[in-house]
Design a protein around this motif. Structure first.
Motif, mmCIF file in Angstrom:
data_model
loop_
_atom_site.group_PDB
_atom_site.id
_atom_site.type_symbol
_atom_site.label_atom_id
_atom_site.label_comp_id
_atom_site.label_asym_id
_atom_site.label_seq_id
_atom_site.Cartn_x
_atom_site.Cartn_y
_atom_site.Cartn_z
ATOM 1 N N THR A 148 67.726 67.640 44.718
ATOM 2 C CA THR A 148 66.489 67.568 43.947
ATOM 3 C C THR A 148 66.026 66.126 43.815
ATOM 4 O O THR A 148 66.784 65.281 43.320
ATOM 5 N N GLU A 152 61.164 65.301 40.580
ATOM 6 C CA GLU A 152 61.203 66.740 40.302
ATOM 7 C C GLU A 152 62.155 67.037 39.149
ATOM 8 O O GLU A 152 61.854 67.876 38.287
ATOM 9 N N ARG A 156 61.042 68.841 35.649
ATOM 10 C CA ARG A 156 61.656 70.079 35.163
ATOM 11 C C ARG A 156 62.213 69.899 33.761
ATOM 12 O O ARG A 156 62.071 70.776 32.904
ATOM 13 N N ARG A 160 60.838 71.839 30.364
ATOM 14 C CA ARG A 160 61.777 72.706 29.654
ATOM 15 C C ARG A 160 62.107 72.198 28.256
ATOM 16 O O ARG A 160 62.215 72.987 27.316
ATOM 17 N N ARG A 221 59.111 72.686 45.365
ATOM 18 C CA ARG A 221 60.346 72.779 44.599
ATOM 19 C C ARG A 221 61.543 72.654 45.526
ATOM 20 O O ARG A 221 61.646 73.340 46.530
#
Length: 239
Positions: A148, A152, A156, A160, A221
Motif C-alpha cells: 500500500t 493511500e 484510509r 476511518r 486501491r
C-alpha cells in the motif's frame, strides 16, 4: 512418478492441480494440511499483533485529545493548545499510516490463503480466485514488499478514524475563539503571539483542505480488501 523423481523445474503454479491444493487437503491424507494449519496460524498471529498496534495508536490519540480538550476549556486554557493538538494528531496519523502499511502486508497474505486455499477446500467446485496465487505468495516470502502506498494508507486511516478527530478539534477551536473572545473580534482572538489571526486561519484552512484531499482524492486501491460491497445475506438465518 514419485515425489523424489519429480522435476520441480516443471512446477506450474497456474496449473489446475497445482493451484487447487485445497482439493488435495481434503481428498488425500498428506502432511500438507498440518503444515498449512500451523503456517496460517502464524500469519494470523502476526496480523493480530499489527492490528493491536494500530489500536494502541488510536487509543493514545483519543486519550491525548481528551486531555487537551479538558485543559483548553479550563480556566487557564488557551486556544493555542487546540492548535497544538492538531499537530499531535497529525503525528499519530503519520505513525499509524506506517503501521497500516506493515499490517496490510500480513493481512494480504492471510487473505490470499483464505480466498484461494480455504475457500477452495470448503467448496472446490468454485475454483480459486487467483490462478497464480501460489507464485504470488512465494514471491512475497522471498522478497517481502509494501503493498500500500503511503498516501493511500494516510487516506484510509483519515476516512476511518482521524478525520472525525480533526473535525472535533476544529469545532472546539472555533468555539473557543468565538465564545471565549472576551469582547474582542474572533480574528484578534485567533492570533498566536505576533502571528495575526488571519494568518492562523489561513494555515488552519489549508491544513484541513490538504487532509480532506488526501482522504477523498480518487486513487487506485492497492490495500487488500476484506469486506465486499454486497447486500447483506441470510447466511446466519436460523429460521
Amino acid at each position: 512418478m514419485s515425489e523424489q523423481d519429480r522435476d520441480w523445474d516443471e512446477f506450474d503454479p497456474e496449473a489446475r492441480e497445482e493451484r487447487e491444493i485445497g482439493r488435495e487437503m481434503v481428498s488425500k491424507s498428506t502432511g500438507l494440511g498440518s503444515v498449512v494449519a500451523h503456517f496460517y496460524r502464524g500469519e494470523m498471529s502476526v496480523v493480530t499483533t499489527w492490528r493491536t498496534r494500530l489500536d494502541e495508536t488510536i487509543n493514545w490519540a483519543v486519550t491525548i485529545i481528551s486531555a487537551i480538550l479538558i485543559y483548553a476549556f479550563s480556566t487557564d486554557g488557551n486556544h493555542v493548545i487546540l492548535l497544538a493538538g492538531m499537530v499531535v494528531i497529525s503525528m499519530f496519523l503519520g505513525i499509524e499510516a506506517r503501521r497500516y502499511q506493515a499490517y496490510d502486508v500480513y493481512r494480504a497474505r492471510a487473505r490470499l490463503m483464505q480466498e484461494n486455499l480455504f475457500a477452495n477446500t470448503l467448496d472446490p467446485s468454485q475454483g480459486v480466485e487467483h490462478r497464480d496465487w501460489r507464485r504470488e505468495l512465494s514471491d512475497d516470502y522471498r522478497n517481502p514488499t509494501i503493498k500500500t502506498p503511503y498516501l493511500e494508507a494516510l487516506g484510509r486511516r483519515l476516512r476511518r478514524i482521524y478525520l472525525p478527530l480533526f473535525a472535533l478539534m476544529l469545532a472546539a477551536w472555533l468555539f473557543k475563539i468565538t465564545a471565549f473572545s472576551a469582547g474582542r473580534s474572533w480574528l484578534d482572538t485567533a492570533a498566536v503571539g505576533s502571528v495575526p489571526g488571519t494568518v492562523v486561519f489561513g494555515v488552519v484552512g489549508v491544513f484541513y483542505l490538504v487532509m480532506v484531499a488526501i482522504a477523498f482524492w480518487p486513487r487506485e486501491r492497492h490495500s487488500k480488501g476484506e469486506f465486499g460491497d454486497v447486500e447483506h445475506g441470510e447466511w446466519k438465518n436460523t429460521d
